[in-house]
Design an enzyme around this catalytic site. Structure first.
Site, PDB file in Angstrom:
ATOM      1  N   ASP A 159      -7.837  -5.590  -0.135  1.00 31.69           N
ATOM      2  CA  ASP A 159      -8.428  -6.228  -1.143  1.00 31.69           C
ATOM      3  C   ASP A 159      -7.965  -7.769  -0.934  1.00 31.69           C
ATOM      4  O   ASP A 159      -8.492  -8.584  -1.695  1.00 31.69           O
ATOM      5  CB  ASP A 159      -7.905  -5.934  -2.516  1.00 31.69           C
ATOM      6  CG  ASP A 159      -8.490  -4.368  -2.936  1.00 31.69           C
ATOM      7  OD1 ASP A 159      -9.717  -4.099  -2.755  1.00 31.69           O
ATOM      8  OD2 ASP A 159      -7.750  -3.715  -3.381  1.00 31.69           O
ATOM      9  N   HIS A 186       0.722  -1.185   0.008  1.00 36.04           N
ATOM     10  CA  HIS A 186      -0.060  -0.090  -0.123  1.00 36.04           C
ATOM     11  C   HIS A 186       0.805   1.198   0.078  1.00 36.04           C
ATOM     12  O   HIS A 186       2.019   1.236   0.727  1.00 36.04           O
ATOM     13  CB  HIS A 186      -1.008  -0.009   1.088  1.00 36.04           C
ATOM     14  CG  HIS A 186      -2.100   0.930   0.974  1.00 36.04           C
ATOM     15  ND1 HIS A 186      -2.133   2.204   1.425  1.00 36.04           N
ATOM     16  CD2 HIS A 186      -3.282   0.526   0.795  1.00 36.04           C
ATOM     17  CE1 HIS A 186      -3.135   2.681   1.004  1.00 36.04           C
ATOM     18  NE2 HIS A 186      -4.156   1.769   0.671  1.00 36.04           N
TER      19      HIS A 186
HETATM   20  N1  CMC Z   1       3.875  -7.605  -4.938  1.00 37.76           N
HETATM   21  C1  CMC Z   1       5.341  -7.456  -5.242  1.00 37.76           C
HETATM   22  N2  CMC Z   1       6.102  -6.425  -4.991  1.00 37.76           N
HETATM   23  C2  CMC Z   1       5.507  -5.209  -4.545  1.00 37.76           C
HETATM   24  C3  CMC Z   1       4.096  -5.310  -4.271  1.00 37.76           C
HETATM   25  C4  CMC Z   1       3.470  -6.473  -4.437  1.00 37.76           C
HETATM   26  N3  CMC Z   1       2.086  -6.255  -4.420  1.00 37.76           N
HETATM   27  N4  CMC Z   1       3.877  -4.089  -3.727  1.00 37.76           N
HETATM   28  C5  CMC Z   1       4.958  -2.987  -3.889  1.00 37.76           C
HETATM   29  N5  CMC Z   1       6.046  -4.153  -4.105  1.00 37.76           N
HETATM   30  C6  CMC Z   1       7.592  -3.642  -4.241  1.00 37.76           C
HETATM   31  C7  CMC Z   1       7.788  -2.796  -5.580  1.00 37.76           C
HETATM   32  O1  CMC Z   1       8.056  -3.683  -6.509  1.00 37.76           O
HETATM   33  C8  CMC Z   1       8.823  -1.909  -5.294  1.00 37.76           C
HETATM   34  O2  CMC Z   1      10.028  -2.691  -5.083  1.00 37.76           O
HETATM   35  P1  CMC Z   1      11.541  -1.982  -5.347  1.00 37.76           P
HETATM   36  O3  CMC Z   1      11.892  -1.048  -4.289  1.00 37.76           O
HETATM   37  O4  CMC Z   1      12.499  -3.310  -5.231  1.00 37.76           O
HETATM   38  O5  CMC Z   1      11.323  -1.381  -6.610  1.00 37.76           O
HETATM   39  C9  CMC Z   1       8.417  -1.687  -3.599  1.00 37.76           C
HETATM   40  O6  CMC Z   1       7.647  -2.774  -3.259  1.00 37.76           O
HETATM   41  C10 CMC Z   1       7.748  -0.630  -3.386  1.00 37.76           C
HETATM   42  O7  CMC Z   1       6.576  -0.437  -4.130  1.00 37.76           O
HETATM   43  P2  CMC Z   1       5.970   0.559  -5.226  1.00 37.76           P
HETATM   44  O8  CMC Z   1       5.320   0.071  -6.519  1.00 37.76           O
HETATM   45  O9  CMC Z   1       7.084   1.751  -5.205  1.00 37.76           O
HETATM   46  O10 CMC Z   1       5.002   1.206  -4.126  1.00 37.76           O
HETATM   47  P3  CMC Z   1       3.597   2.123  -4.421  1.00 37.76           P
HETATM   48  O11 CMC Z   1       3.124   2.928  -3.411  1.00 37.76           O
HETATM   49  O12 CMC Z   1       4.029   2.846  -5.607  1.00 37.76           O
HETATM   50  O13 CMC Z   1       2.618   1.148  -5.141  1.00 37.76           O
HETATM   51  C11 CMC Z   1       0.673  -0.222  -4.652  1.00 37.76           C
HETATM   52  C12 CMC Z   1       1.595   0.914  -3.999  1.00 37.76           C
HETATM   53  C13 CMC Z   1      -0.501  -0.612  -3.920  1.00 37.76           C
HETATM   54  C14 CMC Z   1       0.269   0.068  -6.059  1.00 37.76           C
HETATM   55  C15 CMC Z   1       1.573  -1.816  -4.791  1.00 37.76           C
HETATM   56  O14 CMC Z   1       1.675  -2.002  -3.341  1.00 37.76           O
HETATM   57  C16 CMC Z   1       0.955  -2.751  -5.616  1.00 37.76           C
HETATM   58  O15 CMC Z   1       0.918  -2.705  -6.751  1.00 37.76           O
HETATM   59  N6  CMC Z   1       0.110  -3.567  -4.825  1.00 37.76           N
HETATM   60  C17 CMC Z   1      -0.623  -4.737  -5.602  1.00 37.76           C
HETATM   61  C18 CMC Z   1      -1.570  -4.284  -6.042  1.00 37.76           C
HETATM   62  C19 CMC Z   1      -2.786  -3.975  -4.980  1.00 37.76           C
HETATM   63  O16 CMC Z   1      -3.103  -4.707  -4.069  1.00 37.76           O
HETATM   64  N7  CMC Z   1      -3.662  -2.785  -5.028  1.00 37.76           N
HETATM   65  C20 CMC Z   1      -4.677  -2.448  -4.140  1.00 37.76           C
HETATM   66  C21 CMC Z   1      -4.156  -1.294  -3.103  1.00 37.76           C
HETATM   67  S1  CMC Z   1      -5.165  -1.133  -1.539  1.00 37.76           S
HETATM   68  C22 CMC Z   1      -6.780  -0.685  -2.023  1.00 37.76           C
HETATM   69  C23 CMC Z   1      -6.703   0.682  -2.853  1.00 37.76           C
HETATM   70  O17 CMC Z   1      -6.990   1.518  -1.891  1.00 37.76           O
HETATM   71  O18 CMC Z   1      -6.328   1.009  -3.949  1.00 37.76           O
END
Ligand code: CMC
Length: 447
Positions: free
Chosen positions: A367, A310
């Site tokens: 989720d 998140h």
């Molecule tokens: N699986 C694998 N790796 C992950 C995941 C995941 N679910 N989430 C984050 N990471 C890794 C990402 O690859 C990155 O790694 P590195 O530092 O090596 O590049 C690190 O963790 C930080 O992630 P980020 O993508 O920079 O974080 P963000 O804040 O931009 O993204 C997120 C947040 C929710 C989009 C992401 O965690 C994600 O894609 N999760 C899966 C989709 C999901 O469950 N979304 C629902 C969110 S809750 C409902 C809502 O309010 O939307």
């Protein structure tokens, strides 16, 4: 109290930036005069660290796992109130008393039907149209049927706004149920005035001319809880979209339709459908969670562990904790089991011990378990994000209203740092395309 300032030194110039402190002690540096005073802008991909407004609706502390609406902890709201009471709290700022609740409830009943002409729209979508596309199109179409709010006017009477908000909360439920009926080819079931919000929705979803749906209080309670847990989440992607689109002064229906489109994405609300598809894939592959974990860790593909991670929670999402408990309760009440729940719990346990997820502070989000409850209730996975939208709607409305009433709000228009070619000129030999009439081109329209 003396005003506090932060100082920023750029090259040989120092500028003072006012500091804004929220009621929970959060600190923001107001950089709105930065460009005027220093010539520089701030750059923040994905708005990781940028506030776009001051808001009094929701407080969230991602490090501590705290979520409160209008000051009330989410745990208390989920346990003690119905979704409609929480919707009232978000939109109007206080918990309704008995009279207010009855009035709100009867208004929701009065506005629950959709215009018969709108009902016909459903027939022309292709058989397998995703319900989120239908939902968004139907919501923006409401502005053509209820035009008193289709033009934004700064002096819009408050009662028009309240009516549009109530109408939307009530009708979205009907539109959602109709889009499901369309997807399974069954006749629409109309809303009933003797049923409250969640029971009414379940009845419209699952009754048919040959089958009366049995409304079970435990299922109604579970649905109420799920919708409450989705009701608002401060400046997330879809809410920020509603506020941004709304800042151009479009009407409420258009702003909410944009929010629905943003929510559909798999990184946002669409993740609930992706979680179940991921668990089904693990099940088909023999139930080995390690393969999914290794795939999610690999940077060679786009796959992520859906339902994990998140932007703001760096500890367990408080909503996921409540949903996990509700999951057990619903399966117990229905006297059923779901092998996907076992896989989900195994996956969670494995991820929470894996240094990749531990180091990045990735925990289950809202989720991860919600789909298990939806499945148990009988809701198909294509509808999961629609349910998220139903829940999030009061939050979108409250945020749209707040932005509209904020004297400091402006049209939202981010800046950029240009990195394209510097000034260059067309070569003297460049002539541009010939202008050819349709006859000259032999009847073909030239590109
Ligand atoms: N699986 C694998 N790796 C992950 C995941 C995941 N679910 N989430 C984050 N990471 C890794 C990402 O690859 C990155 O790694 P590195 O530092 O090596 O590049 C690190 O963790 C930080 O992630 P980020 O993508 O920079 O974080 P963000 O804040 O931009 O993204 C997120 C947040 C929710 C989009 C992401 O965690 C994600 O894609 N999760 C899966 C989709 C999901 O469950 N979304 C629902 C969110 S809750 C409902 C809502 O309010 O939307």
């Amino acid at each position: 109290m003396a005003r506090e300032f932060a100082e920023l030194t750029l090259r040989d110039q120092t500028v003072q930036l006012p500091v804004v402190v929220g009621t929970e002690g959060e600190v923001g540096i107001d950089i709105s005069s930065l460009r005027r005073d220093s010539g520089a802008i701030t750059l923040d991909y994905g708005f990781m660290n940028t506030g776009s407004c001051a808001s009094s609706i929701t407080f969230l502390d991602g490090e501590q796992g705290i979520l409160r609406h209008r000051g009330y902890p989410i745990e208390e709201l989920a346990e003690k109130l119905t979704f409609i009471e929480v919707a009232y709290l978000l939109v109007n700022g206080s918990i309704p008393n008995a009279d207010e609740f009855e009035e709100w409830s009867s208004l929701l009943n009065r506005h629950s039907m959709i215009h018969e002409d709108m009902r016909r729209f459903f027939y022309y979508y292709p058989e397998h149209a995703h319900p989120m596309a239908i939902l968004s199109a139907m919501v923006v179409s409401l502005s053509t049927f209820y035009p008193e709010l289709s033009q934004h006017r700064p002096d819009e009477p408050e009662e028009h706004i309240d009516k549009a908000a109530t109408r939307l909360i009530s009708k979205l439920r009907t539109i959602a149920a109709f889009s499901y009926k369309k997807s399974v080819g069954q006749p629409f079931v109309y809303p009933r005035h003797d049923l409250r919000y969640c029971a009414n929705f379940l009845n419209m979803m699952f009754s048919s001319p040959i089958h009366d749906y049995e409304i079970r209080p435990e299922i109604v309670k579970a649905l109420n809880t799920l919708l409450i847990l989705h009701a608002d989440h401060e400046q997330n992607c879809s809410t920020a979209t509603v506020r941004l689109v709304g800042s151009a002064r479009v009407n409420l229906y258009a702003a909410v339709a944009s929010g629905i489109c943003a929510l559909w994405g798999p990184l946002h609300g669409g993740a609930n459908q992706m979680v179940i598809e991921m668990l089904e894939e693990i099940q088909r592959g023999g139930g080995n969670v390690r393969t999914a974990i290794e795939r999610a860790k690999s940077k060679q593909n786009e796959f992520r562990l859906y339902g994990f991670g998140h932007r703001v929670y760096k500890s367990y999402d408080p909503r996921a904790k409540i949903i996990k408990r509700a999951c057990d309760d619903v399966l117990k009440v229905l006297n059923t089991t779901d092998p996907l729940l076992d896989i989900a719990m195994e996956l969670e346990a494995a991820a929470l011990q894996d240094p990749y997820f531990v180091d990045r502070q990735l925990y289950p989000n809202v989720d991860f378990y919600s789909g298990i409850i939806y499945r148990a209730i009988g809701i198909p996975k294509e509808m999961f994000t629609v349910l998220f939208a139903l829940g999030r709607l009061p939050g979108w409305i409250a945020q749209w209203k707040e932005a509209r009433e904020d004297p400091k709000a402006k049209i939202q228009r981010p800046r950029q740092v240009y990195v394209g070619p510097t000034l260059r000129h067309l070569d003297a030999s460049v002539k541009g395309g010939d202008v050819v009439s349709v006859e000259d081109s032999g009847g073909r329209v030239p590109n």
